[in-house]
Design an enzyme around this catalytic site. Structure first.
Site, short mmCIF file in Angstrom:
data_model
loop_
_atom_site.label_atom_id
_atom_site.label_comp_id
_atom_site.label_asym_id
_atom_site.label_seq_id
_atom_site.Cartn_x
_atom_site.Cartn_y
_atom_site.Cartn_z
N TRP A 81 0.91 -1.16 0.00
CA TRP A 81 0.00 0.00 0.00
C TRP A 81 0.94 1.19 0.00
O TRP A 81 1.64 1.44 0.98
CB TRP A 81 -0.88 -0.02 1.25
CG TRP A 81 -1.89 1.09 1.28
CD1 TRP A 81 -2.84 1.38 0.33
CD2 TRP A 81 -2.04 2.08 2.30
NE1 TRP A 81 -3.57 2.47 0.71
CE2 TRP A 81 -3.12 2.93 1.91
CE3 TRP A 81 -1.41 2.34 3.51
CZ2 TRP A 81 -3.55 4.00 2.67
CZ3 TRP A 81 -1.84 3.41 4.27
CH2 TRP A 81 -2.89 4.22 3.86
N LYS B 132 -19.80 3.67 4.88
CA LYS B 132 -19.91 2.44 4.08
C LYS B 132 -20.12 2.79 2.62
O LYS B 132 -19.47 2.26 1.73
CB LYS B 132 -21.07 1.59 4.59
CG LYS B 132 -20.80 0.91 5.92
CD LYS B 132 -19.84 -0.25 5.84
CE LYS B 132 -18.45 -0.12 6.20
NZ LYS B 132 -17.89 0.54 7.29
N HIS C 292 -29.78 24.23 10.62
CA HIS C 292 -28.77 25.28 10.81
C HIS C 292 -27.87 25.43 9.59
O HIS C 292 -26.70 25.76 9.72
CB HIS C 292 -27.95 24.99 12.08
CG HIS C 292 -28.81 24.89 13.30
ND1 HIS C 292 -29.43 25.97 13.87
CD2 HIS C 292 -29.20 23.81 14.01
CE1 HIS C 292 -30.15 25.56 14.91
NE2 HIS C 292 -30.03 24.26 15.02
N ASN D 216 7.17 -2.97 5.90
CA ASN D 216 5.85 -2.37 6.13
C ASN D 216 6.07 -1.22 7.10
O ASN D 216 6.67 -1.42 8.15
CB ASN D 216 4.93 -3.44 6.75
CG ASN D 216 3.53 -2.90 7.01
OD1 ASN D 216 3.18 -1.82 6.52
ND2 ASN D 216 2.75 -3.63 7.76
N GLY D 217 5.68 -0.02 6.74
CA GLY D 217 5.86 1.12 7.65
C GLY D 217 6.46 2.29 6.90
O GLY D 217 6.48 2.33 5.68
N LYS E 264 -6.94 -2.36 4.71
CA LYS E 264 -7.80 -2.86 5.78
C LYS E 264 -7.44 -2.27 7.13
O LYS E 264 -8.29 -1.97 7.93
CB LYS E 264 -7.69 -4.40 5.86
CG LYS E 264 -8.54 -5.01 6.98
CD LYS E 264 -10.01 -4.73 6.79
CE LYS E 264 -10.85 -5.27 7.92
NZ LYS E 264 -12.25 -4.81 7.86
N GLU F 248 -21.87 6.03 10.12
CA GLU F 248 -21.38 4.72 9.65
C GLU F 248 -22.02 4.36 8.31
O GLU F 248 -21.33 3.89 7.40
CB GLU F 248 -21.66 3.65 10.70
CG GLU F 248 -21.38 2.23 10.26
CD GLU F 248 -19.94 1.98 9.80
OE1 GLU F 248 -19.06 2.85 9.98
OE2 GLU F 248 -19.71 0.91 9.21
C1 AGP Z 1 -14.21 0.96 8.03
O1 AGP Z 1 -15.06 0.38 7.07
C2 AGP Z 1 -12.86 1.35 7.47
N1 AGP Z 1 -12.20 0.25 6.89
C3 AGP Z 1 -12.02 2.12 8.48
O2 AGP Z 1 -12.74 3.28 8.85
C4 AGP Z 1 -11.65 1.36 9.76
O3 AGP Z 1 -12.79 1.20 10.58
C5 AGP Z 1 -10.62 2.19 10.53
O4 AGP Z 1 -9.46 2.30 9.73
C6 AGP Z 1 -10.24 1.59 11.88
O5 AGP Z 1 -9.68 0.32 11.70
P1 AGP Z 1 -9.48 -0.63 13.00
O6 AGP Z 1 -10.87 -0.92 13.53
O7 AGP Z 1 -8.76 -1.83 12.50
O8 AGP Z 1 -8.68 0.17 14.00
#
Ligand code: AGP
Length: 613
Positions: A74, A490, A509, A100-101, A608, A486
């Site tokens: 990523w 989504k 407002h 990674n990082g 993710k 939320e």
């Molecule tokens: C939610 O659909 C997203 N993928 C994102 O907002 C996610 O919830 C957020 O990055 C936090 O991830 P975590 O719960 O693994 O800390």
């Protein structure tokens, strides 16, 4: 966040690494690569694009060997192209690395290395690490010592796996800070390495999780773990209860769809073992709390990011209403910059599916630094947010692979509800009758979720009417205001339609100026204490020509008359209504994105778990 897999043993490393990367592709998919020791030399295949591109390369030009590492990227530094794809080879061609990082001091290190004659092949920060390792190897150090010395120069958070053709009997792995995990799995005369356990779950359940500032020398026989201070340690070996099948799609086209439908099971699992319905009581032993400690709590900060933060907002309503403890919800990326006021008897409660979100982990460290008690609600077993705390609640819903969080949103809603009841009981803010009623309501949840899922056909039809939408507004109030946030997230993250969640009471407002016939307005109006206000919201939107899609309780005739489209949910106790109200919104976003032909499980630009700050 990137995916990393390593293998050392008697088998051909290539298919093991490729299959492992497939299980991690949700972590990042801008490019992918693999390096395998074959006949004494390092063979690399890598390219921009998803794993299928790498699979094609490996099929066209196979590599076979018993030691190897792989990576799905990523991108943080350097656009996704072949040169920037991991693995990265040093100048001698002897050492190869995946990372990674973020190397926060990479430009000064790069200048230093270039002044020593190093010629960089990429724009990535990661490449500096392999050249630093080679600098110390050329100075006569062995691979372990060379990696150790290089790591001491790095600023930032890292997960690193390195191998060398001159020491083919080992792979070195290391972790600094919160850049996503490094997990090492035990096989028979073979060892597995990964940045997340779904990659190796089919091979082993016996795993070790590296802590920050630890490195491991991994050989066929096992591993030696040491801290970056040079002290050898005995790591805790976990036996992971998750089964490999749960990390597969099964008959579903997308993981997200599967995970939405898993919510009857996942809600059952997150309740399991924690409720005594006879006694009407809640047990959360892994939280390690005592009645005396709970009675002293003066404030709770709930810290999280994205979807998890919206669960935290629901938690605020529940904990304040049931346990009468003041709760503040803070997003992880802001908390540590606010010089937060953390007085004695404060709890910082983190919510995280991955347990590796850098912003959340950094906020937890800030809370710890200021003397707070640390709790967490986490799904990923062995993750940093589960291991660094004084007590935790495991969501226990199995691996969540779809980037868009679904079952790991509804599970913490129930976990927070159970926590609120336990805190209320220990603080005496609810009597036995109230407690028994609240506990009894829990019994309904899995079935209520199932009834929401049974209405998927209705949701699919509504989705068809929104395929061309360019914008959408989601309105909620009270315990379902977070449901609006939320639901909007989504839709945004998987369909790329701009959607905004908004407090319904705030519309008058200003934002009500947005409403016209082209703007779908999703109004979350189940029978909860804010129902009347939400109904008038529907009337206001209609009066301005808006197109209203209402989430409403089954049989609500007045909403059926007033709204253009209705997504019905079963009658639900109001404190649990965010669980049922969100499910049609999950399905709505899914079907819009799927019908628009988008990559639901791996939306563009996302990963993710965001393990960079
Ligand atoms: C939610 O659909 C997203 N993928 C994102 O907002 C996610 O919830 C957020 O990055 C936090 O991830 P975590 O719960 O693994 O800390």
């Amino acid at each position: 966040m990137c995916g990393i897999v390593g293998y050392i043993g008697p088998k051909n490393a290539t298919p093991i690494i490729m299959n492992g990367l497939k299980k991690l592709e949700y972590r990042g998919y801008d490019s992918a690569g693999i390096a395998v020791l074959e006949n004494g030399s390092i063979e690399i295949r890598r390219d921009a694009g998803k794993l299928d591109r790498l699979r094609q390369l490996v099929q066209e030009s196979p590599i076979k060997g018993n030691v190897g590492i792989g990576h799905t990227r990523w991108a943080t530094h350097g656009v996704p192209n072949t040169r920037n794809a991991h693995p990265h080879l040093g100048m001698t061609g002897d050492v190869v690395l995946v990372h990674n990082g973020i190397v926060e001091n990479f430009s000064s290190l790069r200048d230093e290395l270039e002044s020593e004659g190093i010629i960089f092949q990429s724009e990535t920060d990661s490449e500096v690490i392999v050249h630093l390792i080679e600098r110390y190897l050329s100075g006569g150090k062995n691979l372990t010592d060379a990696v150790h010395k290089a790591l001491l120069l790095l600023k930032g958070a890292h997960g690193i796996v390195v191998l060398s053709k001159n020491e083919p009997d080992k792979i070195i792995a290391a972790r600094i800070g919160n850049a996503g995990g490094v997990v090492i799995g035990y096989g028979k005369d073979e060892m597995y390495i990964a940045s997340d356990l779904p990659a190796i779950l089919e091979h082993t359940r016996k795993m070790v999780f590296l802590e920050s500032r630890q490195m491991a020398v991994v050989s066929r026989e096992g591993l030696m773990v040491m801290t970056l201070d040079g002290e050898e340690i005995q790591p805790k070996v976990h036996n992971i209860p998750w089964d490999p099948v749960s990390a597969e799609k099964g008959e579903y086209r997308h993981f997200m769809h599967k995970e939405i439908h898993e919510q009857v099971r996942s809600l059952t699992d997150t309740i399991a073992g924690r409720v005594d319905f006879e006694l009407g009581s809640i047990q959360l032993p892994s939280l390690n709390i005592s009645p005396a400690m709970v009675k002293e709590i003066k404030k709770i900060f709930i810290i999280a990011c994205g979807t998890a933060s919206y669960a935290g907002m629901v938690g605020k309503v529940l904990i304040e209403r049931i346990a009468r403890i003041p709760v503040e919800v803070e997003i992880g990326s802001e908390f540590r910059y606010q010089d937060p006021i953390v007085e004695q008897n404060t709890v910082v409660l983190a919510i995280s599916q991955s347990g590796e979100t850098a912003d959340t982990l950094a906020a937890m460290e800030e809370g710890r630094r200021k003397g707070a008690t640390l709790w967490s609600i986490v799904n990923a077993i062995g993750s940093q947010a589960m291991r660094m705390v004084d007590g935790f609640i495991s969501m226990q819903v199995g691996p969540e692979i779809g980037v868009a969080s679904t079952k790991a949103y509804t599970a913490p809603l129930v976990d927070l509800y159970m926590l609120a009841i336990l805190l209320g009981e220990l603080r005496g803010t609810i009597d036995e009758k109230q407690r028994r009623q609240l506990v009894d309501d829990l019994r309904l949840v899995p079935d209520l979720a199932g009834r929401c899922l049974d209405r998927e056909g209705e949701v699919k039809q509504v989705a068809e009417s929104l395929l061309e939408a360019q914008n959408a507004l989601y309105l909620g109030r009270g315990v379902n205001m977070p449901t609006a946030y939320e639901g909007a997230l989504k839709l945004k993250e998987i369909s790329y339609i701009h959607a905004e969640g908004y407090p319904a009471g705030e519309m008058k407002h200003g934002p009500i100026a947005l409403i016209d016939a082209d703007l779908p307005v999703v109004v979350i109006a189940p029978r909860d204490p804010w129902y009347e206000k939400m109904f008038s919201q529907i009337e206001q939107a209609k009066a301005r020509g808006g197109r209203v899609i209402a989430v409403a309780t089954e049989g609500d005739e007045q909403i059926q008359k007033q709204a253009d489209l209705v997504l019905s949910v079963p009658e639900t106790p109001w404190m649990l209504s965010p669980v049922t109200a969100v499910i049609p919104l999950q399905l709505l976003a899914y079907h819009i994105a799927a019908q628009r032909g988008l990559d639901v499980d791996q939306p563009r630009n996302l990963a993710k778990s965001v393990t960079v700050e």
